[in-house]
Write a protein that holds these residues in place. Sequence first.
Motif, PDB file in Angstrom:
ATOM      1  N   ASP A 196       1.176 -14.686 -37.146  1.00 15.90           N
ATOM      2  CA  ASP A 196       1.375 -13.462 -36.350  1.00 15.90           C
ATOM      3  C   ASP A 196       1.774 -12.241 -37.172  1.00 15.90           C
ATOM      4  OD1 ASP A 196       0.810 -15.139 -34.286  1.00 15.90           O
ATOM      5  OD2 ASP A 196       2.878 -15.327 -33.574  1.00 15.90           O
ATOM      6  N   LYS A 197       2.540 -12.459 -38.280  1.00 17.54           N
ATOM      7  CA  LYS A 197       3.028 -11.257 -38.991  1.00 17.54           C
ATOM      8  C   LYS A 197       3.024 -11.403 -40.500  1.00 17.54           C
ATOM      9  CE  LYS A 197       7.740 -12.629 -37.833  1.00 17.54           C
ATOM     10  NZ  LYS A 197       8.504 -12.881 -39.044  1.00 17.54           N
ATOM     11  N   GLY A 198       2.503 -12.534 -40.990  1.00 15.05           N
ATOM     12  CA  GLY A 198       2.305 -12.640 -42.432  1.00 15.05           C
ATOM     13  C   GLY A 198       3.471 -13.183 -43.215  1.00 15.05           C
ATOM     14  N   PHE A 199       4.628 -13.422 -42.531  1.00 12.77           N
ATOM     15  CA  PHE A 199       5.746 -14.046 -43.260  1.00 12.77           C
ATOM     16  C   PHE A 199       6.619 -14.808 -42.277  1.00 12.77           C
ATOM     17  CE2 PHE A 199       9.404 -11.512 -41.933  1.00 12.77           C
ATOM     18  CZ  PHE A 199       8.821 -10.326 -41.462  1.00 12.77           C
ATOM     19  N   PHE A 200       7.469 -15.681 -42.826  1.00 16.06           N
ATOM     20  CA  PHE A 200       8.399 -16.498 -42.026  1.00 16.06           C
ATOM     21  C   PHE A 200       9.790 -16.281 -42.608  1.00 16.06           C
ATOM     22  CE2 PHE A 200      10.462 -19.844 -39.953  1.00 16.06           C
ATOM     23  CZ  PHE A 200      10.846 -20.867 -40.805  1.00 16.06           C
ATOM     24  N   ALA A 201      10.704 -15.773 -41.796  1.00 15.43           N
ATOM     25  CA  ALA A 201      12.072 -15.487 -42.269  1.00 15.43           C
ATOM     26  C   ALA A 201      13.050 -16.451 -41.608  1.00 15.43           C
ATOM     27  CB  ALA A 201      12.453 -14.049 -41.928  1.00 15.43           C
ATOM     28  N   VAL A 202      13.744 -17.203 -42.438  1.00 11.14           N
ATOM     29  CA  VAL A 202      14.655 -18.244 -41.942  1.00 11.14           C
ATOM     30  C   VAL A 202      16.008 -18.113 -42.642  1.00 11.14           C
ATOM     31  CG1 VAL A 202      13.736 -19.907 -43.651  1.00 11.14           C
ATOM     32  CG2 VAL A 202      14.939 -20.752 -41.619  1.00 11.14           C
ATOM     33  N   ALA A 203      17.077 -18.403 -41.889  1.00 12.70           N
ATOM     34  CA  ALA A 203      18.429 -18.384 -42.488  1.00 12.70           C
ATOM     35  C   ALA A 203      19.019 -19.792 -42.384  1.00 12.70           C
ATOM     36  CB  ALA A 203      19.326 -17.390 -41.757  1.00 12.70           C
ATOM     37  N   LEU A 204      19.555 -20.270 -43.505  1.00 12.61           N
ATOM     38  CA  LEU A 204      20.027 -21.655 -43.588  1.00 12.61           C
ATOM     39  C   LEU A 204      21.546 -21.703 -43.727  1.00 12.61           C
ATOM     40  CD1 LEU A 204      17.372 -23.117 -46.074  1.00 12.61           C
ATOM     41  CD2 LEU A 204      17.301 -23.044 -43.572  1.00 12.61           C
ATOM     42  N   SER A 205      22.124 -22.768 -43.159  1.00  9.47           N
ATOM     43  CA  SER A 205      23.569 -22.990 -43.272  1.00  9.47           C
ATOM     44  C   SER A 205      23.879 -24.009 -44.353  1.00  9.47           C
ATOM     45  CB  SER A 205      24.121 -23.516 -41.931  1.00  9.47           C
ATOM     46  OG  SER A 205      24.208 -22.465 -40.994  1.00  9.47           O
ATOM     47  N   GLY A 206      25.131 -24.004 -44.763  1.00  7.82           N
ATOM     48  CA  GLY A 206      25.609 -25.001 -45.715  1.00  7.82           C
ATOM     49  C   GLY A 206      26.158 -26.197 -44.971  1.00  7.82           C
ATOM     50  N   GLY A 207      27.146 -26.860 -45.586  1.00 10.73           N
ATOM     51  CA  GLY A 207      27.738 -28.048 -44.961  1.00 10.73           C
ATOM     52  C   GLY A 207      26.935 -29.299 -45.258  1.00 10.73           C
ATOM     53  N   LYS A 208      27.472 -30.425 -44.772  1.00  6.77           N
ATOM     54  CA  LYS A 208      26.840 -31.732 -45.079  1.00  6.77           C
ATOM     55  C   LYS A 208      25.684 -32.068 -44.123  1.00  6.77           C
ATOM     56  CE  LYS A 208      31.425 -33.540 -46.195  1.00  6.77           C
ATOM     57  NZ  LYS A 208      31.942 -32.343 -45.520  1.00  6.77           N
ATOM     58  N   THR A 209      25.822 -31.658 -42.861  1.00  7.55           N
ATOM     59  CA  THR A 209      24.851 -32.135 -41.859  1.00  7.55           C
ATOM     60  C   THR A 209      23.390 -31.850 -42.208  1.00  7.55           C
ATOM     61  OG1 THR A 209      26.533 -31.877 -40.138  1.00  7.55           O
ATOM     62  CG2 THR A 209      24.236 -32.059 -39.410  1.00  7.55           C
ATOM     63  N   PRO A 210      23.062 -30.650 -42.675  1.00 14.61           N
ATOM     64  CA  PRO A 210      21.635 -30.348 -42.875  1.00 14.61           C
ATOM     65  C   PRO A 210      21.025 -30.960 -44.138  1.00 14.61           C
ATOM     66  CG  PRO A 210      22.939 -28.402 -43.383  1.00 14.61           C
ATOM     67  CD  PRO A 210      23.908 -29.459 -42.945  1.00 14.61           C
ATOM     68  N   ILE A 211      21.830 -31.655 -44.955  1.00 16.58           N
ATOM     69  CA  ILE A 211      21.286 -32.154 -46.231  1.00 16.58           C
ATOM     70  C   ILE A 211      20.087 -33.079 -46.015  1.00 16.58           C
ATOM     71  CG2 ILE A 211      21.803 -33.633 -48.215  1.00 16.58           C
ATOM     72  CD1 ILE A 211      24.598 -32.259 -48.296  1.00 16.58           C
ATOM     73  N   ASP A 212      20.193 -34.012 -45.068  1.00 15.23           N
ATOM     74  CA  ASP A 212      19.066 -34.920 -44.805  1.00 15.23           C
ATOM     75  C   ASP A 212      17.835 -34.115 -44.371  1.00 15.23           C
ATOM     76  OD1 ASP A 212      17.638 -36.766 -42.414  1.00 15.23           O
ATOM     77  OD2 ASP A 212      18.110 -37.819 -44.283  1.00 15.23           O
ATOM     78  N   PHE A 213      18.072 -33.103 -43.553  1.00 18.30           N
ATOM     79  CA  PHE A 213      16.959 -32.237 -43.097  1.00 18.30           C
ATOM     80  C   PHE A 213      16.326 -31.527 -44.286  1.00 18.30           C
ATOM     81  CE2 PHE A 213      14.501 -29.220 -40.912  1.00 18.30           C
ATOM     82  CZ  PHE A 213      14.892 -27.934 -41.255  1.00 18.30           C
ATOM     83  N   TYR A 214      17.156 -30.970 -45.164  1.00 21.72           N
ATOM     84  CA  TYR A 214      16.597 -30.238 -46.322  1.00 21.72           C
ATOM     85  C   TYR A 214      15.783 -31.185 -47.200  1.00 21.72           C
ATOM     86  CZ  TYR A 214      19.859 -26.477 -45.042  1.00 21.72           C
ATOM     87  OH  TYR A 214      20.531 -25.478 -44.360  1.00 21.72           O
ATOM     88  N   GLU A 215      16.272 -32.408 -47.349  1.00 19.77           N
ATOM     89  CA  GLU A 215      15.547 -33.392 -48.188  1.00 19.77           C
ATOM     90  C   GLU A 215      14.191 -33.733 -47.559  1.00 19.77           C
ATOM     91  OE1 GLU A 215      19.456 -35.643 -50.182  1.00 19.77           O
ATOM     92  OE2 GLU A 215      18.438 -36.510 -48.424  1.00 19.77           O
ATOM     93  N   GLN A 216      14.185 -33.893 -46.219  1.00 17.35           N
ATOM     94  CA  GLN A 216      12.914 -34.211 -45.533  1.00 17.35           C
ATOM     95  C   GLN A 216      11.948 -33.023 -45.625  1.00 17.35           C
ATOM     96  OE1 GLN A 216      12.305 -36.799 -42.763  1.00 17.35           O
ATOM     97  NE2 GLN A 216      14.348 -37.649 -42.427  1.00 17.35           N
ATOM     98  N   LEU A 217      12.511 -31.834 -45.508  1.00 19.85           N
ATOM     99  CA  LEU A 217      11.681 -30.615 -45.567  1.00 19.85           C
ATOM    100  C   LEU A 217      11.042 -30.492 -46.954  1.00 19.85           C
ATOM    101  CD1 LEU A 217      11.188 -28.273 -43.562  1.00 19.85           C
ATOM    102  CD2 LEU A 217      13.125 -27.108 -44.582  1.00 19.85           C
ATOM    103  N   SER A 218      11.842 -30.768 -47.977  1.00 21.78           N
ATOM    104  CA  SER A 218      11.341 -30.576 -49.353  1.00 21.78           C
ATOM    105  C   SER A 218      10.226 -31.578 -49.655  1.00 21.78           C
ATOM    106  CB  SER A 218      12.478 -30.749 -50.362  1.00 21.78           C
ATOM    107  OG  SER A 218      13.024 -32.045 -50.274  1.00 21.78           O
ATOM    108  N   SER A 219      10.217 -32.701 -48.926  1.00 22.27           N
ATOM    109  CA  SER A 219       9.158 -33.694 -49.196  1.00 22.27           C
ATOM    110  C   SER A 219       7.838 -33.261 -48.554  1.00 22.27           C
ATOM    111  CB  SER A 219       9.583 -35.061 -48.641  1.00 22.27           C
ATOM    112  OG  SER A 219       9.618 -34.996 -47.216  1.00 22.27           O
ATOM    113  N   ARG A 220       7.867 -32.166 -47.790  1.00 19.49           N
ATOM    114  CA  ARG A 220       6.614 -31.660 -47.167  1.00 19.49           C
ATOM    115  C   ARG A 220       6.142 -30.382 -47.868  1.00 19.49           C
ATOM    116  NH1 ARG A 220       9.021 -34.761 -44.175  1.00 19.49           N
ATOM    117  NH2 ARG A 220       8.117 -35.964 -42.494  1.00 19.49           N
TER     118      ARG A 220
END
Length: 245
Positions: A34-58
């Motif tokens: 729709d607009k040529g870019f994707f803007a995302v803001a990420l949090s720290g902490g322990k909970t999202p680590i598994d998510f970040y690892e799964q994301l990086s594998s894609r």
Amino acid sequence: MNNYRKVHVFERVDYMSLFAVQLWLEISFNAVRDKGFFAVALSGGKTPIDFYEQLSSRENRLPWSETHIFLVDERFIPLNDKDSNFRSIKENLLSSLELSRDNIHHIPTEEETSLLSAKKYEKELKTFFKTKEDVFPEFDLIMLGIGEDGHTASLFPEDVALQEKKHLAVAVKNGKVKHERISITMPVINNAKNVVFLVSGANKAHIMKKITARQDRQIPASHVCPINGRLFFLMDKEAGKHVKI
Ligand code: 6PG
């Protein structure tokens, strides 16, 4: 006022992460289309680590070259400090991607004071989103966590930062936490197209019951109510054991 609000409880954290990856995939491709870019803001902490690892594998299946990664909040410490959110996100996600430095917008913590860091980050947000005075940036996605006290980002209960209505980023000096913080503000969060909470662990069950049942508006995470966006509460079964779906 929009009222798109979904609560999902997952058997396991990795199922929750997978669901979040699917959301990221859908939102990022739509934003780039729709607009040529994707803007995302990420949090720290322990909970999202598994998510970040799964994301990086894609890596090869997401539009990374059009993806701009910002931070929701940061501790006012060097970026290589063990407590730095940027360091955690770099180790668990960014280091496995070939993202241009121009696509990574960390919160500058090398300024003299946390207030100057917040002002510098606010300037970067305004420049990137080309927002006029009194207009808030519109993130495609903001990923948030929730503390046991119901804080989110670095917006803590009864803290003046939680009431900020004008600035995009604030310095937070809260005696209850080890480090001064810099955080995006609630108006920025509520202007996002999609806000996703990732929550796990039995220690969050009591606060999730209150938040999802809308029992206490004073809880910082309860202030999250996207004006025109979608809101997702994703949690594992431990955090969701008192939540009524
Ligand atoms: C931070 C985070 C903070 C976090 C919650 C939950 O800087 O610590 O931005 O808001 O999301 O404290 O942290 P956990 O995921 O470690 O429970």
